[in-house]
Write a protein that holds these residues in place. Structure first.
Motif, PDB file in Angstrom:
ATOM      1  N   TYR A 237       3.357  75.479  47.028  1.00 52.38           N
ATOM      2  CA  TYR A 237       3.656  75.947  45.676  1.00 52.38           C
ATOM      3  C   TYR A 237       4.482  77.225  45.745  1.00 52.38           C
ATOM      4  N   PHE A 238       5.781  77.103  45.510  1.00 51.58           N
ATOM      5  CA  PHE A 238       6.707  78.234  45.543  1.00 51.58           C
ATOM      6  C   PHE A 238       7.560  78.222  44.278  1.00 51.58           C
ATOM      7  N   PRO A 239       6.967  78.480  43.124  1.00 53.01           N
ATOM      8  CA  PRO A 239       7.722  78.366  41.865  1.00 53.01           C
ATOM      9  C   PRO A 239       8.901  79.316  41.751  1.00 53.01           C
ATOM     10  N   SER A 240       8.725  80.587  42.130  1.00 53.27           N
ATOM     11  CA  SER A 240       9.821  81.543  41.963  1.00 53.27           C
ATOM     12  C   SER A 240      10.954  81.295  42.943  1.00 53.27           C
ATOM     13  N   GLU A 241      10.651  80.657  44.065  1.00 54.98           N
ATOM     14  CA  GLU A 241      11.693  80.359  45.042  1.00 54.98           C
ATOM     15  C   GLU A 241      12.413  79.048  44.762  1.00 54.98           C
ATOM     16  N   LEU A 242      11.663  78.024  44.357  1.00 58.00           N
ATOM     17  CA  LEU A 242      12.225  76.682  44.337  1.00 58.00           C
ATOM     18  C   LEU A 242      12.516  76.102  42.958  1.00 58.00           C
ATOM     19  N   HIS A 243      11.739  76.429  41.964  1.00 58.04           N
ATOM     20  CA  HIS A 243      11.865  75.706  40.692  1.00 58.04           C
ATOM     21  C   HIS A 243      13.270  75.825  40.102  1.00 58.04           C
ATOM     22  N   ARG A 244      13.780  74.683  39.616  1.00 52.33           N
ATOM     23  CA  ARG A 244      15.183  74.561  39.220  1.00 52.33           C
ATOM     24  C   ARG A 244      15.398  74.321  37.730  1.00 52.33           C
ATOM     25  N   ARG A 245      14.351  74.043  36.987  1.00 48.41           N
ATOM     26  CA  ARG A 245      14.522  73.658  35.584  1.00 48.41           C
ATOM     27  C   ARG A 245      15.266  74.726  34.783  1.00 48.41           C
ATOM     28  N   ASP A 246      14.877  75.985  34.923  1.00 46.36           N
ATOM     29  CA  ASP A 246      15.515  77.047  34.138  1.00 46.36           C
ATOM     30  C   ASP A 246      16.977  77.229  34.535  1.00 46.36           C
ATOM     31  N   ALA A 247      17.266  77.109  35.824  1.00 43.83           N
ATOM     32  CA  ALA A 247      18.652  77.237  36.280  1.00 43.83           C
ATOM     33  C   ALA A 247      19.500  76.101  35.712  1.00 43.83           C
ATOM     34  N   LEU A 248      18.938  74.906  35.695  1.00 45.58           N
ATOM     35  CA  LEU A 248      19.659  73.755  35.136  1.00 45.58           C
ATOM     36  C   LEU A 248      19.885  73.924  33.635  1.00 45.58           C
ATOM     37  N   ALA A 249      18.918  74.513  32.944  1.00 44.53           N
ATOM     38  CA  ALA A 249      19.086  74.764  31.508  1.00 44.53           C
ATOM     39  C   ALA A 249      20.260  75.716  31.268  1.00 44.53           C
ATOM     40  N   LYS A 250      20.397  76.729  32.117  1.00 43.23           N
ATOM     41  CA  LYS A 250      21.531  77.653  32.005  1.00 43.23           C
ATOM     42  C   LYS A 250      22.854  76.924  32.257  1.00 43.23           C
ATOM     43  N   ASP A 251      22.845  76.035  33.257  1.00 44.39           N
ATOM     44  CA  ASP A 251      24.060  75.268  33.546  1.00 44.39           C
ATOM     45  C   ASP A 251      24.438  74.383  32.369  1.00 44.39           C
ATOM     46  N   LEU A 252      23.447  73.739  31.776  1.00 43.85           N
ATOM     47  CA  LEU A 252      23.711  72.843  30.650  1.00 43.85           C
ATOM     48  C   LEU A 252      24.207  73.614  29.430  1.00 43.85           C
ATOM     49  N   GLU A 253      23.689  74.810  29.230  1.00 44.82           N
ATOM     50  CA  GLU A 253      24.176  75.628  28.112  1.00 44.82           C
ATOM     51  C   GLU A 253      25.642  75.989  28.331  1.00 44.82           C
ATOM     52  N   TYR A 254      25.996  76.281  29.581  1.00 45.74           N
ATOM     53  CA  TYR A 254      27.392  76.600  29.879  1.00 45.74           C
ATOM     54  C   TYR A 254      28.282  75.369  29.702  1.00 45.74           C
ATOM     55  N   LEU A 255      27.803  74.214  30.155  1.00 49.50           N
ATOM     56  CA  LEU A 255      28.617  72.995  30.140  1.00 49.50           C
ATOM     57  C   LEU A 255      28.716  72.351  28.757  1.00 49.50           C
ATOM     58  N   TYR A 256      27.628  72.435  27.961  1.00 50.47           N
ATOM     59  CA  TYR A 256      27.596  71.747  26.665  1.00 50.47           C
ATOM     60  C   TYR A 256      27.628  72.681  25.463  1.00 50.47           C
ATOM     61  N   GLY A 257      27.263  73.939  25.673  1.00 49.43           N
ATOM     62  CA  GLY A 257      27.171  74.856  24.555  1.00 49.43           C
ATOM     63  C   GLY A 257      25.726  75.155  24.197  1.00 49.43           C
ATOM     64  N   GLU A 258      25.539  76.041  23.225  1.00 45.74           N
ATOM     65  CA  GLU A 258      24.191  76.482  22.861  1.00 45.74           C
ATOM     66  C   GLU A 258      23.298  75.350  22.377  1.00 45.74           C
ATOM     67  N   ASP A 259      23.884  74.318  21.790  1.00 45.61           N
ATOM     68  CA  ASP A 259      23.086  73.201  21.280  1.00 45.61           C
ATOM     69  C   ASP A 259      22.989  72.070  22.309  1.00 45.61           C
ATOM     70  N   TRP A 260      22.979  72.431  23.590  1.00 43.53           N
ATOM     71  CA  TRP A 260      23.004  71.435  24.664  1.00 43.53           C
ATOM     72  C   TRP A 260      21.840  70.446  24.602  1.00 43.53           C
ATOM     73  N   GLU A 261      20.682  70.905  24.155  1.00 43.54           N
ATOM     74  CA  GLU A 261      19.502  70.025  24.149  1.00 43.54           C
ATOM     75  C   GLU A 261      19.701  68.815  23.238  1.00 43.54           C
ATOM     76  N   SER A 262      20.501  68.982  22.177  1.00 45.49           N
ATOM     77  CA  SER A 262      20.744  67.865  21.256  1.00 45.49           C
ATOM     78  C   SER A 262      21.842  66.936  21.760  1.00 45.49           C
ATOM     79  N   LYS A 263      22.496  67.342  22.854  1.00 43.88           N
ATOM     80  CA  LYS A 263      23.628  66.571  23.346  1.00 43.88           C
ATOM     81  C   LYS A 263      23.331  65.785  24.611  1.00 43.88           C
ATOM     82  N   ILE A 264      22.148  65.963  25.185  1.00 45.42           N
ATOM     83  CA  ILE A 264      21.820  65.237  26.412  1.00 45.42           C
ATOM     84  C   ILE A 264      20.654  64.285  26.171  1.00 45.42           C
ATOM     85  N   SER A 265      20.551  63.284  27.021  1.00 42.84           N
ATOM     86  CA  SER A 265      19.431  62.343  26.968  1.00 42.84           C
ATOM     87  C   SER A 265      19.155  61.859  28.378  1.00 42.84           C
ATOM     88  N   CYS A 266      17.979  61.306  28.563  1.00 37.46           N
ATOM     89  CA  CYS A 266      17.600  60.786  29.879  1.00 37.46           C
ATOM     90  C   CYS A 266      18.227  59.407  30.039  1.00 37.46           C
TER      91      CYS A 266
END
Length: 311
Positions: free
Chosen positions: A94-123
């Motif tokens: 368990y190394f959350p501060s070293e390994l976890h990627r979700r927050d970094a990916l959220a920053k990338d998606l905001e840069y790539l899609y804009g502030e409303d990125w969550e409404s623009k992506i889907s699984c």
């Protein structure tokens, strides 16, 4: 093997140096997974999508979709890790501060899609079964989370570094990291040492032969899910009209049967103290016009990728 030579933190506590045995046994969990997933790893590495990516033939829209897929996968992995962080079979990893990627990916998606990125992506259709399997494992058999964490985090910590540099160059992303925060592990100062630590922790887990077999099967399944996502992205890319150009590296399949020309193989031999291959590797890099321009980038990227093969 060398002891970890730089501090990392685990749950907020510093871990200074942690001894790692020089001798690895074929029965160690890390070695079982590495050897047992080699075929799956090679298939993924030589998939058309990855080969195009390594060449720098990556379309921006496709890169955005791939980043969205990773966001869903890591959201699932990290949700289940948090639920099972005290499980005796996962707590040492368990190394959350070293390994976890979700927050970094959220920053990338905001840069790539804009502030409303969550409404623009889907699984996507290929990503959903992968996500479902991770949740199933976390709920019913948390031990298998070890296989999913090993497959994703160790790969992105090492081999993924070369993809970061290719993406920045091919997509003209800012050198300050926007769009590729995913690949930047700010909590890890020495990736090689951290991977040694992680491998050591894996090998200290009390797993019997049956559990090792289950973990190996799960790791191969994880590679299969990743390959299916790559295949989906490759198909989607056929309908995206966007100019691309070769600016990256080549995979094994493009070497005309001569594996010594592969940057991954050459890097592995170079870091294993084989001076002949080290010299040949340097000559190979300098012989490529693109690499002449980004030599400093290549040195860091190849070192990370070599670490993946040697882990």
């Amino acid at each position: 093997m060398m002891a970890a030579d730089s501090a990392v933190s685990n749950g907020g506590e510093d871990i200074l140096t942690e001894s790692d045995d020089d001798t690895l046994s074929p029965d160690d969990l890390s070695e079982v997974l590495t050897a047992g997933t080699k075929e799956s790893h090679d298939k993924a590495e030589n998939s058309p999508f990855v080969k195009d990516f390594l060449r720098g033939r990556i379309k921006r829209e496709l890169f955005k979709l791939g980043t969205a897929a990773l966001y869903h996968v890591y959201s699932a992995i990290e949700e289940e890790i948090e639920k099972n962080k005290d499980h005796p079979m996962f707590a040492p990893l368990y190394f959350p501060s070293e390994l976890h990627r979700r927050d970094a990916l959220a920053k990338d998606l905001e840069y790539l899609y804009g502030e409303d990125w969550e409404s623009k992506i889907s699984c996507s259709a290929a990503t959903q079964p992968y996500v479902d399997r991770i949740h199933e494992v976390g709920r019913d058999d948390p031990v298998l989370l070890v296989a999913h964490a090993w497959t994703r985090y160790m790969g992105d910590l090492s081999g993924g570094q070369i993809l970061k540099k290719v993406a920045q160059r091919a997509l003209k992303l800012p050198p300050t990291g926007e769009g590729v925060y995913f690949y930047h592990f700010e909590g890890i100062h020495n990736p090689t040492s951290f991977k040694r630590l992680y491998r050591s922790r894996m090998n200290e887990l009390e797993v019997d032969a049956e559990t090792k077999k289950k973990l190996l099967d799960e790791a191969n399944l994880a590679f299969k899910y990743n390959l299916e996502v790559f295949t989906e992205l490759q198909e989607i890319g056929k309908d995206i009209k966007e100019e691309v150009q070769d600016i990256g590296f080549h995979a094994h399949g493009d070497m005309g049967g001569d594996i010594s020309k592969c940057p991954y193989y050459a890097a592995k031999m170079a870091v294993s103290a084989n001076t002949t291959y080290a010299c040949n590797f340097a000559k190979m890099l300098l012989g490529q016009s693109t690499v002449q321009v980004i030599l400093a980038t290549c040195v860091a990227a190849v070192a990370g990728l070599a670490a993946w093969y040697l882990m």
